[in-house]
Each structure stands twice: as C-alpha cells, then as structure tokens.
Write a protein that holds these residues in place. Structure first.
Motif, PDB file in Angstrom:
ATOM      1  N   LEU A   1       0.818  -1.162  -0.029  1.00 38.15           N
ATOM      2  CA  LEU A   1      -0.005   0.213   0.009  1.00 38.15           C
ATOM      3  C   LEU A   1       1.055   1.171   0.083  1.00 38.15           C
ATOM      4  CD1 LEU A   1      -2.727  -1.066   2.764  1.00 38.15           C
ATOM      5  CD2 LEU A   1      -2.933  -0.886   0.073  1.00 38.15           C
ATOM      6  N   LEU A   2       0.620   2.206  -0.789  1.00 36.64           N
ATOM      7  CA  LEU A   2       1.326   3.585  -1.069  1.00 36.64           C
ATOM      8  C   LEU A   2       0.862   4.428  -0.035  1.00 36.64           C
ATOM      9  CD1 LEU A   2       1.273   4.162  -4.532  1.00 36.64           C
ATOM     10  CD2 LEU A   2       3.167   3.062  -3.403  1.00 36.64           C
ATOM     11  N   PRO A   3       1.897   4.901   0.938  1.00 37.69           N
ATOM     12  CA  PRO A   3       1.444   6.064   1.742  1.00 37.69           C
ATOM     13  C   PRO A   3       1.475   7.302   0.934  1.00 37.69           C
ATOM     14  CG  PRO A   3       3.727   5.437   2.056  1.00 37.69           C
ATOM     15  CD  PRO A   3       3.180   4.547   1.159  1.00 37.69           C
ATOM     16  N   TYR A   4       0.610   8.273   1.405  1.00 36.82           N
ATOM     17  CA  TYR A   4       0.259   9.499   0.778  1.00 36.82           C
ATOM     18  C   TYR A   4       0.412   9.356  -0.755  1.00 36.82           C
ATOM     19  CZ  TYR A   4       1.827  11.046   5.307  1.00 36.82           C
ATOM     20  OH  TYR A   4       1.873  11.145   6.802  1.00 36.82           O
ATOM     21  N   PRO A   5      -0.594   8.369  -1.388  1.00 37.08           N
ATOM     22  CA  PRO A   5      -0.508   8.002  -2.946  1.00 37.08           C
ATOM     23  C   PRO A   5      -0.581   9.320  -3.552  1.00 37.08           C
ATOM     24  CG  PRO A   5      -2.479   7.650  -1.720  1.00 37.08           C
ATOM     25  CD  PRO A   5      -1.577   7.961  -0.815  1.00 37.08           C
ATOM     26  N   GLU A   6      -1.558  10.333  -3.237  1.00 41.63           N
ATOM     27  CA  GLU A   6      -1.751  11.843  -3.911  1.00 41.63           C
ATOM     28  C   GLU A   6      -0.216  12.289  -4.267  1.00 41.63           C
ATOM     29  OE1 GLU A   6      -1.730  12.992   0.011  1.00 41.63           O
ATOM     30  OE2 GLU A   6      -2.786  11.133  -0.998  1.00 41.63           O
ATOM     31  N   LEU A   7       0.669  12.344  -2.888  1.00 39.07           N
ATOM     32  CA  LEU A   7       1.734  12.969  -2.902  1.00 39.07           C
ATOM     33  C   LEU A   7       2.887  12.255  -3.959  1.00 39.07           C
ATOM     34  CD1 LEU A   7       3.517  14.854  -0.017  1.00 39.07           C
ATOM     35  CD2 LEU A   7       4.979  13.519  -1.628  1.00 39.07           C
ATOM     36  N   LEU A   8       2.966  10.784  -3.512  1.00 38.27           N
ATOM     37  CA  LEU A   8       3.722  10.305  -4.240  1.00 38.27           C
ATOM     38  C   LEU A   8       3.682  10.300  -6.198  1.00 38.27           C
ATOM     39  CD1 LEU A   8       4.109   7.008  -2.269  1.00 38.27           C
ATOM     40  CD2 LEU A   8       6.221   8.353  -2.920  1.00 38.27           C
TER      41      LEU A   8
ATOM     42  N   THR B   1      12.222  16.570  -8.562  1.00 36.54           N
ATOM     43  CA  THR B   1      11.068  17.631  -8.660  1.00 36.54           C
ATOM     44  C   THR B   1      11.096  18.573  -7.354  1.00 36.54           C
ATOM     45  OG1 THR B   1       9.493  15.812  -9.636  1.00 36.54           O
ATOM     46  CG2 THR B   1       8.620  17.795  -8.850  1.00 36.54           C
ATOM     47  N   ALA B   2      10.907  19.636  -7.376  1.00 31.92           N
ATOM     48  CA  ALA B   2      11.263  20.746  -6.505  1.00 31.92           C
ATOM     49  C   ALA B   2       9.957  20.479  -5.496  1.00 31.92           C
ATOM     50  CB  ALA B   2      11.223  22.123  -7.257  1.00 31.92           C
ATOM     51  N   VAL B   3      10.223  20.771  -4.390  1.00 32.07           N
ATOM     52  CA  VAL B   3       9.221  20.971  -3.189  1.00 32.07           C
ATOM     53  C   VAL B   3       8.050  21.691  -3.541  1.00 32.07           C
ATOM     54  CG1 VAL B   3       8.671  21.108  -0.901  1.00 32.07           C
ATOM     55  CG2 VAL B   3      10.708  20.085  -1.471  1.00 32.07           C
ATOM     56  N   ASP B   4       8.380  22.719  -3.879  1.00 34.67           N
ATOM     57  CA  ASP B   4       7.057  23.667  -4.305  1.00 34.67           C
ATOM     58  C   ASP B   4       6.111  23.384  -5.535  1.00 34.67           C
ATOM     59  OD1 ASP B   4       8.333  25.557  -2.491  1.00 34.67           O
ATOM     60  OD2 ASP B   4       9.118  26.898  -3.795  1.00 34.67           O
ATOM     61  N   LEU B   5       6.863  22.654  -6.208  1.00 32.62           N
ATOM     62  CA  LEU B   5       6.159  22.191  -7.521  1.00 32.62           C
ATOM     63  C   LEU B   5       5.393  21.159  -7.026  1.00 32.62           C
ATOM     64  CD1 LEU B   5       5.530  22.084 -10.467  1.00 32.62           C
ATOM     65  CD2 LEU B   5       7.432  20.831 -10.884  1.00 32.62           C
ATOM     66  N   ILE B   6       5.886  20.167  -6.119  1.00 34.42           N
ATOM     67  CA  ILE B   6       5.086  19.038  -5.666  1.00 34.42           C
ATOM     68  C   ILE B   6       3.873  19.568  -4.941  1.00 34.42           C
ATOM     69  CG2 ILE B   6       5.123  16.896  -4.008  1.00 34.42           C
ATOM     70  CD1 ILE B   6       8.139  16.870  -4.749  1.00 34.42           C
ATOM     71  N   ALA B   7       4.057  20.685  -4.031  1.00 31.67           N
ATOM     72  CA  ALA B   7       3.155  21.239  -3.322  1.00 31.67           C
ATOM     73  C   ALA B   7       1.833  21.872  -4.103  1.00 31.67           C
ATOM     74  CB  ALA B   7       3.662  22.159  -2.231  1.00 31.67           C
TER      75      ALA B   7
ATOM     76  N   VAL C   1       3.793  19.230   3.003  1.00 30.59           N
ATOM     77  CA  VAL C   1       4.190  18.475   1.915  1.00 30.59           C
ATOM     78  C   VAL C   1       5.842  18.043   2.417  1.00 30.59           C
ATOM     79  CG1 VAL C   1       5.500  18.407  -0.378  1.00 30.59           C
ATOM     80  CG2 VAL C   1       3.027  19.219  -0.038  1.00 30.59           C
ATOM     81  N   VAL C   2       6.590  19.197   2.869  1.00 30.47           N
ATOM     82  CA  VAL C   2       7.915  18.691   3.390  1.00 30.47           C
ATOM     83  C   VAL C   2       7.953  17.896   4.607  1.00 30.47           C
ATOM     84  CG1 VAL C   2       9.674  19.981   4.787  1.00 30.47           C
ATOM     85  CG2 VAL C   2       8.697  21.369   2.940  1.00 30.47           C
ATOM     86  N   THR C   3       6.859  17.819   5.583  1.00 29.65           N
ATOM     87  CA  THR C   3       6.800  16.943   6.503  1.00 29.65           C
ATOM     88  C   THR C   3       6.556  15.547   6.088  1.00 29.65           C
ATOM     89  OG1 THR C   3       6.005  18.615   8.115  1.00 29.65           O
ATOM     90  CG2 THR C   3       5.545  16.376   8.778  1.00 29.65           C
ATOM     91  N   ARG C   4       5.668  15.481   5.138  1.00 34.14           N
ATOM     92  CA  ARG C   4       5.600  14.151   4.393  1.00 34.14           C
ATOM     93  C   ARG C   4       6.526  13.532   3.591  1.00 34.14           C
ATOM     94  NH1 ARG C   4      -1.097  14.510   2.735  1.00 34.14           N
ATOM     95  NH2 ARG C   4      -1.970  14.690   5.067  1.00 34.14           N
ATOM     96  N   LEU C   5       7.249  14.366   3.022  1.00 32.51           N
ATOM     97  CA  LEU C   5       8.372  13.902   2.062  1.00 32.51           C
ATOM     98  C   LEU C   5       9.638  13.424   3.165  1.00 32.51           C
ATOM     99  CD1 LEU C   5       8.780  16.617  -0.316  1.00 32.51           C
ATOM    100  CD2 LEU C   5       8.222  14.185  -0.803  1.00 32.51           C
ATOM    101  N   VAL C   6       9.755  14.158   4.389  1.00 35.59           N
ATOM    102  CA  VAL C   6      10.791  13.439   5.375  1.00 35.59           C
ATOM    103  C   VAL C   6      10.214  12.148   5.637  1.00 35.59           C
ATOM    104  CG1 VAL C   6      11.524  14.033   7.554  1.00 35.59           C
ATOM    105  CG2 VAL C   6      11.518  15.922   5.952  1.00 35.59           C
ATOM    106  N   GLU C   7       8.939  11.877   5.867  1.00 38.53           N
ATOM    107  CA  GLU C   7       8.354  10.517   6.568  1.00 38.53           C
ATOM    108  C   GLU C   7       8.642   9.472   5.445  1.00 38.53           C
ATOM    109  OE1 GLU C   7       4.543  10.599   7.934  1.00 38.53           O
ATOM    110  OE2 GLU C   7       4.679  12.586   8.828  1.00 38.53           O
TER     111      GLU C   7
END
Length: 355
Positions: free
Chosen positions: A298-305, A313-319, A329-335
């Motif tokens: 199962l994918l965690p945070y699938p909409e982010l992945l 991909t830059a963090v601002d663009l992902i957000a 987004v930064v917090t979830r990327l660290v996780e």
C-alpha cells in the motif's frame, strides 16, 4: 607479431589495406615474391623491413610481465571473430585478463560521463537481467555510465570487458584502476589497440569506440547529449550492422537528447531488458532468471507520491500539484524518505528504487 607491426608502421598502409595484403598473399605475405607487385612504393617496402623493429623488445617485455597479458594479431586464433568481421579492425589487440571472455556474446553499454539520477538508476536496473541472460557487458571504463555498467555487471556476478583509450599500463581514468583490476580478477579483460605505454589522447577514443561496438552484438545508449562519444559509438554500431538501443528521456533533460534522436533515427526504444534480449538471437528469454512477483504494498500518501517521479522535482512544485501547504508536503516527504519511498537529491526529490 613482427609482420603486423611492420604493416602498422608503414605510411600509407592502413588496417584495410594491410588485411587485403594478408588475404591476397597468405600468412607468409612478408616473404612473398609477389609483394613487389602490390603497388607499394620503394619507401614503403623499406619501411616494412625496418620501421617496426625497435618496438618488438618493449612489447615482448610487457607481455612477459604477467601470464594474463596477451598480444593478439588480426590472424591469431584468439582474435575475436565478431571484431574481425569489421572493416578496418585493429591489426593488433593488447589484452590483459581472460581470453575466454572475448568470444562470448557481448552487449555494449555506453552513456554520459555525468549521468542524471535517472541514468544511474536505469544502468543499475538494466544490467542484472542482461547478465542473467548470459551477456558479457562491454564498455569503456570511463567515469559515469561506463563505470556504473562495469560495477553493476560485477555486482550481479557477471563478466565485463573494458576497452581503453590508453595503453593498458596507463589505465585511464586513474580513479578506475581498482575497478579495472577487479573486473580482470572476476574473469573479464582489459582491451586496447594502443601500445601499453601510450597515454589517453583525444584521437584514441573514437578508435576505442569502434572496438566497443565491433565486439558487441548490440549497443545500449543509456544517456547521451546531442554531441557525445556515446553517439559516435552508436554510429559505428549502425555502420557495422549492430543493433542499437536507446533509453528515452524527458525533452527538458539535455542528457536525453541524444537518445531521443537515436530513437527517431531507428534505434529501438528500451523500457526493460527484454526489449534488448528479444532482438538478439544469441540470448534466450528462457535463460532469464524468473523472479516471483512481489506482493503489492500500500502506498503512503499516494496523491503526493504520484507527483514525485524519477527526475528531480522541487518541493514547491510538488506542493502546487498536490494543492497542499508546502510545510505539510515537506513533513510528509521527510516521512517518505525515512520509509525509503523517496530520496532527496539536488533540486528536490525523486522516487526511490525499491528492490
């Protein structure tokens, strides 16, 4: 060896004409009375007798320093037939390592000296199944894709050959001396047409590239700019009737431009190793080790992945794509990084390789 040295050091006699002389007059061509009737000038006939003599002793000394050093003339039994069939094949090959590896079915892997993260991952992922299918991996020992190719082949328990643009006593680049020694110790070989003491000169590398393609059944270009040595190797491969394979990339990536152009020109687009193996009759798909399918995770945070790809991909663009606050987004990327789903790279984040 002496007659071939003589041909190599006679002005106006290149590899093609030298082989024609050998074919016309037989193995004892240098003693043939017909030599005078082959259109050679008086100066060339004189050079055939004298120009090469000073080289013989240092070459024999180099060969005698190790039992795995070999000097192969074009007509030697161990000279690889695949290369021998190429017009203008080298008259002399210097080899350090296992001669038994030279006639084996080879796939050349070449690419940028400064590959992107995606290029490195593609190299690491494609080599193991090629090795599993029985391919010897041939490359040029350069930094970048060449080095990654040799390393991936060794790590997969395979055999790899390195064709150098310098003499075998002047291993280039120096940072790959340990890699060169390791590939020899694992059943591979170092190959060059340069004399052992010659350094890396610019005009050596196109000559090296034609040997890489000439030894191989096909050439895989992982990443290449519009003007690069990898495209020279691909061009040689086309001229020699070899298969050419290329991995496509984003048009924004300058390292992908050469590969995309090759595909436009008829190279086969590669998405996995089977795209290569199915074009080469020397390999059987049945020889590939079958790996059981992994249980879906199962994918965690699938909409982010979904918005983090194989290119940075830059963090601002992902957000922006996820329509979520940057801090969240930064917090979830660290996780996700701690869990091994993404990796932090210059310029942002990329999807991580999960074995």
């Amino acid at each position: 060896m002496l007659p071939w040295l003589a041909l190599q050091h006679t002005r106006g006699i290149g590899p093609v004409r030298a082989i024609q002389l050998r074919t016309r007059l037989g193995s004892q061509w240098y003693r043939s009375a017909q030599l005078d009737d082959c259109g050679l000038s008086a100066a060339q006939l004189e050079q055939l007798q004298t120009a090469h003599v000073p080289l013989l002793e240092p070459l024999l000394e180099w060969q005698s320093q190790a039992s795995n050093r070999h000097i192969l003339t074009w007509d030697a039994p161990d000279y690889p037939e695949q290369l021998k069939a190429v017009p203008g094949a080298p008259l002399l090959l210097f080899v350090e390592g296992a001669l038994s590896a030279l006639p084996r079915s080879q796939i050349a892997v070449v690419g940028s000296r400064h590959p992107s993260y995606v290029g490195r991952e593609n190299t690491k992922n494609l080599i193991p199944p090629l090795v599993d299918a029985g391919a010897v991996i041939t490359s040029g020992l350069a930094i970048g894709v060449d080095g990654f190719s040799h390393r991936a082949a060794l790590d997969s328990g395979g055999i790899t050959l390195a064709v150098l643009g310098s003499g075998l006593s002047r291993c280039y680049p120096k940072r790959h001396q340990a890699l060169a020694a390791e590939l020899v110790s694992q059943g591979g070989a170092l190959i060059s047409e340069c004399y052992p003491w010659e350094g890396p000169l610019a005009h050596h590398f196109p000559r090296r590239n034609r040997i890489i393609s000439g030894l191989s059944l096909g050439v895989l270009v992982v990443e290449a700019a519009e003007r690069s040595g990898s495209l020279i190797t691909a061009r040689y491969a086309m001229e020699q009737g070899r298969e050419v394979f290329a991995i496509p990339g984003a048009r924004q990536n300058p390292q992908a431009c050469g590969c995309n152009r090759l595909i436009q020109q008829g190279a086969k687009l590669v998405s996995d190793a089977n795209d290569i193996l199915e074009e080469l009759v020397a390999f059987s798909v049945a020889a590939i080790k079958v790996r059981p399918p992994e249980q879906e995770e199962l994918l965690p945070y699938p909409e982010l992945l979904d918005n983090v790809g194989l290119e940075a991909t830059a963090v601002d663009l992902i957000a922006s794509r996820c329509q979520q606050p940057v801090q969240e987004v930064v917090t979830r990327l660290v996780e996700l990084e701690l869990a091994g789903w993404v990796e932090s790279v210059p310029g942002g984040y990329v999807r991580a390789r999960r074995d």
